[in-house]
Write a protein that holds these residues in place. Structure first.
Motif, mmCIF file in Angstrom:
data_model
loop_
_atom_site.group_PDB
_atom_site.id
_atom_site.type_symbol
_atom_site.label_atom_id
_atom_site.label_comp_id
_atom_site.label_asym_id
_atom_site.label_seq_id
_atom_site.Cartn_x
_atom_site.Cartn_y
_atom_site.Cartn_z
ATOM 1 N N UNK A 242 36.669 37.221 30.784
ATOM 2 C CA UNK A 242 36.793 37.062 32.232
ATOM 3 C C UNK A 242 38.124 36.383 32.475
ATOM 4 N N UNK A 243 38.890 36.900 33.428
ATOM 5 C CA UNK A 243 40.252 36.410 33.630
ATOM 6 C C UNK A 243 40.612 36.420 35.117
ATOM 7 N N UNK A 244 41.562 35.579 35.518
ATOM 8 C CA UNK A 244 41.970 35.535 36.922
ATOM 9 C C UNK A 244 42.929 36.661 37.269
ATOM 10 N N UNK A 245 42.943 37.043 38.534
ATOM 11 C CA UNK A 245 43.924 38.000 39.046
ATOM 12 C C UNK A 245 44.459 37.451 40.372
ATOM 13 N N UNK A 246 45.232 38.250 41.072
ATOM 14 C CA UNK A 246 45.743 37.829 42.374
ATOM 15 C C UNK A 246 44.714 38.031 43.482
ATOM 16 N N UNK A 247 43.530 38.551 43.116
ATOM 17 C CA UNK A 247 42.464 38.720 44.108
ATOM 18 C C UNK A 247 41.254 37.895 43.681
ATOM 19 N N UNK A 248 40.413 38.439 42.807
ATOM 20 C CA UNK A 248 39.214 37.737 42.347
ATOM 21 C C UNK A 248 39.217 37.677 40.821
ATOM 22 N N UNK B 103 37.412 58.765 30.641
ATOM 23 C CA UNK B 103 37.573 60.069 31.273
ATOM 24 C C UNK B 103 36.216 60.547 31.773
ATOM 25 N N UNK B 104 36.076 60.664 33.078
ATOM 26 C CA UNK B 104 34.817 61.092 33.686
ATOM 27 C C UNK B 104 35.038 62.390 34.446
ATOM 28 N N UNK B 105 33.971 62.901 35.036
ATOM 29 C CA UNK B 105 34.072 64.156 35.799
ATOM 30 C C UNK B 105 35.005 64.021 36.999
ATOM 31 N N UNK B 106 35.228 62.771 37.431
ATOM 32 C CA UNK B 106 36.110 62.552 38.582
ATOM 33 C C UNK B 106 37.564 62.887 38.250
ATOM 34 N N UNK B 107 37.918 62.786 36.965
ATOM 35 C CA UNK B 107 39.276 63.070 36.494
ATOM 36 C C UNK B 107 40.330 62.195 37.178
ATOM 37 N N UNK B 108 39.924 61.002 37.572
ATOM 38 C CA UNK B 108 40.856 60.035 38.169
ATOM 39 C C UNK B 108 40.692 58.701 37.464
ATOM 40 N N UNK B 109 41.636 57.807 37.729
ATOM 41 C CA UNK B 109 41.553 56.460 37.170
ATOM 42 C C UNK B 109 42.140 55.475 38.176
ATOM 43 N N UNK B 110 41.477 54.344 38.333
ATOM 44 C CA UNK B 110 42.007 53.285 39.178
ATOM 45 C C UNK B 110 43.017 52.464 38.395
ATOM 46 N N UNK B 111 44.141 52.200 39.018
ATOM 47 C CA UNK B 111 45.236 51.480 38.366
ATOM 48 C C UNK B 111 45.571 50.224 39.162
ATOM 49 N N UNK B 112 45.722 49.094 38.447
ATOM 50 C CA UNK B 112 46.148 47.842 39.067
ATOM 51 C C UNK B 112 47.329 47.260 38.307
ATOM 52 N N UNK B 113 48.243 46.642 39.044
ATOM 53 C CA UNK B 113 49.238 45.728 38.469
ATOM 54 C C UNK B 113 49.160 44.473 39.326
ATOM 55 N N UNK B 114 48.310 43.534 38.960
ATOM 56 C CA UNK B 114 48.137 42.345 39.799
ATOM 57 C C UNK B 114 49.371 41.449 39.773
ATOM 58 N N UNK B 115 49.573 40.751 40.858
ATOM 59 C CA UNK B 115 50.680 39.796 40.933
ATOM 60 C C UNK B 115 50.198 38.473 40.360
ATOM 61 N N UNK B 116 49.953 38.472 39.050
ATOM 62 C CA UNK B 116 49.416 37.287 38.368
ATOM 63 C C UNK B 116 49.882 37.311 36.922
ATOM 64 N N UNK B 117 50.505 36.233 36.492
ATOM 65 C CA UNK B 117 51.142 36.190 35.183
ATOM 66 C C UNK B 117 50.153 36.282 34.016
ATOM 67 N N UNK B 118 48.951 35.757 34.181
ATOM 68 C CA UNK B 118 48.031 35.695 33.033
ATOM 69 C C UNK B 118 47.610 37.087 32.552
ATOM 70 N N UNK B 119 47.025 37.955 33.396
ATOM 71 C CA UNK B 119 46.662 39.279 32.884
ATOM 72 C C UNK B 119 47.866 40.097 32.447
ATOM 73 N N UNK B 120 48.981 39.957 33.144
ATOM 74 C CA UNK B 120 50.166 40.731 32.760
ATOM 75 C C UNK B 120 50.676 40.317 31.386
ATOM 76 N N UNK B 121 50.640 39.018 31.099
ATOM 77 C CA UNK B 121 51.095 38.542 29.795
ATOM 78 C C UNK B 121 50.133 38.972 28.694
#
Length: 209
Positions: free
Chosen positions: A32-38, A114-132
């Motif tokens: 469990x890790x912090x982000x710029x949202x929750x 990979x699911x039947x939806x053939x899409x993926x949600x992408x995030x780049x949070x403005x938070x140093x911890x997950x990015x590092x």
């Protein structure tokens, strides 16, 4: 075995502690890790057993998962999602930031995502911890919001004590990164050059259009 709580703050990124988190992810751990949202829960996208375990924790079937992933930067996104020039311009303006963009998935996305939806949600949070963490790991991690199992008034807990109480037997590491918000990211459907906000959250997309 109860989860380990590790204090890491964006203003003082302790590389030794971060390496410990990365080693946990490589070994199939859930964090469990912090982000710029929750606060979010996640694992290494390429560790099948970890993704399966996370699906069970969230109470969903693996083949029906709708997990999003956290990428380190825009070049990272293009490996796992198809991005047109128009969409890329929007991503460049809006990210890092409190948005999840639903994009067409590429074949490089792990089979478990990979699911039947053939899409993926992408995030780049403005938070140093997950990015590092992602930079040190070398590939994206899953992001799925930590929700409050008890309080009907507060959907997303931001106190480590509450998060620990409700999740200590589910995950391996809980990163205490200080206060997070209580409102999730804005979700934007971007499978073509038309952009549709399908969940209102912290981010205001209109300022980037």
């Amino acid at each position: 075995m109860s989860a380990e709580i590790i204090e890491i703050f964006p203003s003082n990124l302790d590389e030794r502690k971060l390496r410990h988190v990365v080693d946990c992810l490589k070994n199939g751990g859930i964090i469990i890790y912090p982000t710029d949202t929750v606060y979010s829960m996640g694992c290494d996208i390429f560790n099948t057993k970890a993704v399966e375990k996370l699906s069970k924790i969230k109470g969903i079937k693996l083949q029906h998962n709708n997990f999003s992933i956290v990428c380190h930067d825009l070049s990272n996104i293009s490996t796992y999602a198809k991005v047109s020039n128009n969409i890329f311009r929007l991503l460049k303006r809006a990210l890092p930031g409190p948005f999840t963009f639903i994009l067409p998935a590429t074949g490089d996305l792990p089979k478990t995502l990979q699911t039947k939806r053939k899409t993926i949600g992408i995030r780049i949070p403005d938070h140093e911890i997950p990015l590092k963490i992602i930079e040190m790991l070398g590939n994206p991690i899953i992001t799925t919001s930590v929700k409050d199992d008890v309080d009907d008034m507060l959907e997303y807990p931001n106190e480590i004590e509450v998060i620990y109480q409700q999740n200590s037997e589910k995950v391996d590491i809980i990163i205490d990164g200080g206060w997070c918000g209580i409102e999730p990211s804005t979700v934007v459907l971007a499978v073509d050059d038309d952009f549709e906000v399908i969940r209102e959250g912290v981010g205001d997309l209109s300022q980037f259009l």
